[in-house]
Design an enzyme around this catalytic site. Sequence first.
Site, PDB file in Angstrom:
ATOM      1  N   HIS A 121     -15.835  19.664 -39.956  1.00 57.73           N
ATOM      2  CA  HIS A 121     -17.012  20.103 -40.704  1.00 57.73           C
ATOM      3  C   HIS A 121     -16.606  20.856 -41.529  1.00 57.73           C
ATOM      4  O   HIS A 121     -17.619  21.689 -42.821  1.00 57.73           O
ATOM      5  CB  HIS A 121     -17.573  21.726 -39.913  1.00 57.73           C
ATOM      6  CG  HIS A 121     -18.465  20.526 -38.288  1.00 57.73           C
ATOM      7  ND1 HIS A 121     -18.412  21.759 -37.678  1.00 57.73           N
ATOM      8  CD2 HIS A 121     -18.409  19.445 -38.269  1.00 57.73           C
ATOM      9  CE1 HIS A 121     -18.623  21.101 -36.561  1.00 57.73           C
ATOM     10  NE2 HIS A 121     -18.416  19.694 -36.810  1.00 57.73           N
TER      11      HIS A 121
HETATM   12  C1  FAD Z   1     -14.957  13.038 -36.331  1.00 61.75           C
HETATM   13  C2  FAD Z   1     -16.302  13.344 -37.103  1.00 61.75           C
HETATM   14  C3  FAD Z   1     -17.136  14.410 -36.368  1.00 61.75           C
HETATM   15  C4  FAD Z   1     -18.775  14.697 -36.329  1.00 61.75           C
HETATM   16  N1  FAD Z   1     -19.005  15.788 -35.386  1.00 61.75           N
HETATM   17  C5  FAD Z   1     -20.280  16.294 -35.647  1.00 61.75           C
HETATM   18  C6  FAD Z   1     -21.261  16.855 -34.711  1.00 61.75           C
HETATM   19  O1  FAD Z   1     -21.327  16.314 -33.695  1.00 61.75           O
HETATM   20  N2  FAD Z   1     -22.132  17.496 -35.520  1.00 61.75           N
HETATM   21  C7  FAD Z   1     -22.352  17.732 -36.704  1.00 61.75           C
HETATM   22  O2  FAD Z   1     -23.328  18.912 -36.625  1.00 61.75           O
HETATM   23  N3  FAD Z   1     -21.570  17.068 -36.920  1.00 61.75           N
HETATM   24  C8  FAD Z   1     -20.500  16.761 -36.894  1.00 61.75           C
HETATM   25  N4  FAD Z   1     -19.599  16.423 -38.241  1.00 61.75           N
HETATM   26  C9  FAD Z   1     -19.718  16.938 -39.201  1.00 61.75           C
HETATM   27  C10 FAD Z   1     -21.269  15.915 -40.016  1.00 61.75           C
HETATM   28  O3  FAD Z   1     -20.618  14.391 -39.637  1.00 61.75           O
HETATM   29  C11 FAD Z   1     -20.801  15.609 -41.335  1.00 61.75           C
HETATM   30  O4  FAD Z   1     -20.194  16.989 -42.239  1.00 61.75           O
HETATM   31  C12 FAD Z   1     -21.820  14.975 -42.228  1.00 61.75           C
HETATM   32  O5  FAD Z   1     -22.099  13.560 -42.026  1.00 61.75           O
HETATM   33  C13 FAD Z   1     -21.208  14.778 -44.054  1.00 61.75           C
HETATM   34  O6  FAD Z   1     -22.698  14.557 -44.600  1.00 61.75           O
HETATM   35  P1  FAD Z   1     -22.142  13.894 -45.805  1.00 61.75           P
HETATM   36  O7  FAD Z   1     -23.154  13.482 -46.277  1.00 61.75           O
HETATM   37  O8  FAD Z   1     -21.889  15.634 -46.541  1.00 61.75           O
HETATM   38  O9  FAD Z   1     -20.719  13.024 -45.928  1.00 61.75           O
HETATM   39  P2  FAD Z   1     -21.113  11.645 -45.351  1.00 61.75           P
HETATM   40  O10 FAD Z   1     -21.651  11.108 -43.680  1.00 61.75           O
HETATM   41  O11 FAD Z   1     -19.188  12.036 -44.986  1.00 61.75           O
HETATM   42  O12 FAD Z   1     -20.755  10.527 -46.343  1.00 61.75           O
HETATM   43  C14 FAD Z   1     -20.378  10.522 -47.066  1.00 61.75           C
HETATM   44  C15 FAD Z   1     -20.423   7.997 -47.699  1.00 61.75           C
HETATM   45  O13 FAD Z   1     -20.037   8.653 -48.837  1.00 61.75           O
HETATM   46  C16 FAD Z   1     -19.261   6.862 -49.009  1.00 61.75           C
HETATM   47  N5  FAD Z   1     -18.047   7.552 -50.248  1.00 61.75           N
HETATM   48  C17 FAD Z   1     -16.910   8.571 -50.347  1.00 61.75           C
HETATM   49  N6  FAD Z   1     -16.879   8.111 -51.558  1.00 61.75           N
HETATM   50  C18 FAD Z   1     -17.241   6.723 -52.382  1.00 61.75           C
HETATM   51  C19 FAD Z   1     -16.766   6.769 -53.313  1.00 61.75           C
HETATM   52  N7  FAD Z   1     -16.037   7.114 -54.456  1.00 61.75           N
HETATM   53  N8  FAD Z   1     -17.820   5.713 -53.578  1.00 61.75           N
HETATM   54  C20 FAD Z   1     -18.322   5.086 -52.913  1.00 61.75           C
HETATM   55  N9  FAD Z   1     -18.857   5.732 -51.729  1.00 61.75           N
HETATM   56  C21 FAD Z   1     -18.394   6.812 -51.023  1.00 61.75           C
HETATM   57  C22 FAD Z   1     -18.010   7.207 -47.732  1.00 61.75           C
HETATM   58  O14 FAD Z   1     -18.021   6.211 -47.366  1.00 61.75           O
HETATM   59  C23 FAD Z   1     -19.695   8.137 -46.966  1.00 61.75           C
HETATM   60  O15 FAD Z   1     -20.295   7.012 -46.616  1.00 61.75           O
HETATM   61  C24 FAD Z   1     -18.591  15.952 -37.408  1.00 61.75           C
HETATM   62  C25 FAD Z   1     -17.544  14.757 -38.305  1.00 61.75           C
HETATM   63  C26 FAD Z   1     -16.159  14.578 -38.692  1.00 61.75           C
HETATM   64  C27 FAD Z   1     -15.874  13.676 -39.092  1.00 61.75           C
END
Ligand code: FAD
Length: 488
Positions: free
Chosen positions: A424
């Site tokens: 997380h």
């Molecule tokens: C295995 C796992 C299980 C989890 N389970 C839970 C859960 O059950 N409940 C919960 O609350 N949280 C959970 N989490 C945490 C939660 O899913 C994440 O914290 C949250 O989804 C993050 O959202 P975000 O938008 O910050 O990033 P992300 O959803 O990771 O999105 C980032 C996006 O940016 C893209 N990207 C990155 N760099 C680039 C680039 N240079 N150029 C173009 N695209 C790029 C990536 O490919 C990705 O699609 C889990 C996380 C993981 C890894």
Amino acid sequence: MVDAVAGTVIVGGGTAGCVLAARLSADPEHAVCLLEAGPVWSGAAAVPEELRLAGRMPIGPASPWVWRYPVRLADGPVTGDIVRGRVLGGSGAINGGYFVRALATDFAAWARECPEWTFDAALAGYQQIERDLDYGEFPGHGRSGPIPVQRAVDPGPASVEFASAAVQAGFPEIPDLNALPESIPESGLGPVPCNIDAGRRAGTATTYLLPALGRPNLTVRGATLVTRVRFRGTRAVGVDYVRDGRVHSVQADRVVLCAGAVESAALLLRSGVGPPEQLRALGIPVVHPAAVGAWFTDHPEIGVEYRGGAPSAPEAVALEYILCHDDLEIRPYAVAFGSDAAVRRVGVALMRPRSSGELRLVSADPRVPPDLDYRYLAADYDRERLRAGVGLAAELCAAITGTAATPRQPDNSWLRANLGTSQHLSGTCRMGPAGDAGAVVDERCRVHGVRGLTVADLSVAPVPLSRGPQATVVLIAERVAGSLLGIV
Ligand SMILES: Cc1cc2nc3c(=O)[nH]c(=O)nc-3n(C[C@H](O)[C@H](O)[C@H](O)COP(=O)(O)OP(=O)(O)OC[C@H]3O[C@@H](n4cnc5c(N)ncnc54)[C@H](O)[C@@H]3O)c2cc1C
């Protein structure tokens, strides 16, 4: 070569990026271009089944849907690796589907330096996001938002067994973990609200972005790796990206980074926004000095295992119940970990750790991952709380199996040997006022010291969140979209 011009470029089509793209493009005057490193889909029917089924987390060693990073979890060193979703929907497309609000006390801490982030404001946002299929009619809930939320209808035998042990040990039941604060005691056991509909994961790709794909003002490009933000002086004017092995640029009035807490920070650093010494050592010209990556937090997690309990449920969501005990979350996993289905695992996670980590760029080359130093267990407090949590989990496991609790008194080396993370990671570009040397973005998530650049994802959270972060990421994205559209 500059190959396109758009109003807003969004980098990363993950949990937050899908929300931003859908919300901003709802205004037909607003051109939006979403660039995602992983694959994107033409509609819900095109999403592969292994990503849809909520009972699966497709993150194994051969998974094509993830970024994988080596990390140092603690000194010693204790190493491991973490994953992040690299596909439309991001980590929300591969995660455990637990969709729980952060606590009012988390927002009290958040609002201390960022007065717009009160619990009341957050509550309005959480309500707008959800369509709670169990408690939609109850105070403080939403019943017409894009994300369906529901708790396990028929929990598996292992979950039920753990829940009974916890209740017998005297913990109260919390029927709704997303209830208003006065209905949530500091300790208790409750069914986990999940963003799931009919067994299918309902992340922001399927609930927000895919229904908006037909809009003429929305462009979505997959297999597109953004390598840096382009600046004119201190104004962001677009991004560079690599697609099909060729380098391109796109100009934009505004750039919004939604690449997640690892990659948004790495992009800022590679683009010249970060600690000057770190950037100069890598030959990166400094655009603006900022504490990018200087602080992050995550939930350390330790597994207590036992044999002899009820069987796991192969198609269940990972977690059907959690036991909250002050700042500990005890997680009786409903599914088996590893190859031996008879081994059951109870995770012990510390939700408000005092140790914090650091992310540093080690190369200007976008193919080289940043260094992630978690520094878990550095604070005495964290070790003591984890020790207490492991002891509690072991007692509950012993009550289930009728054997002596193990480990009885976990020492530091046991904690270290069994240390893991909840994945997380948050706070690498944390929010705070301009006068705070550790703050990277302001309350509206605009990067301090430059213009035209916003970070909208879990990077910005300035405090540890006492629950899993997914619901709060959607909240952050909704609020940033509202502020960019001039609604809030
Ligand atoms: C295995 C796992 C299980 C989890 N389970 C839970 C859960 O059950 N409940 C919960 O609350 N949280 C959970 N989490 C945490 C939660 O899913 C994440 O914290 C949250 O989804 C993050 O959202 P975000 O938008 O910050 O990033 P992300 O959803 O990771 O999105 C980032 C996006 O940016 C893209 N990207 C990155 N760099 C680039 C680039 N240079 N150029 C173009 N695209 C790029 C990536 O490919 C990705 O699609 C889990 C996380 C993981 C890894």
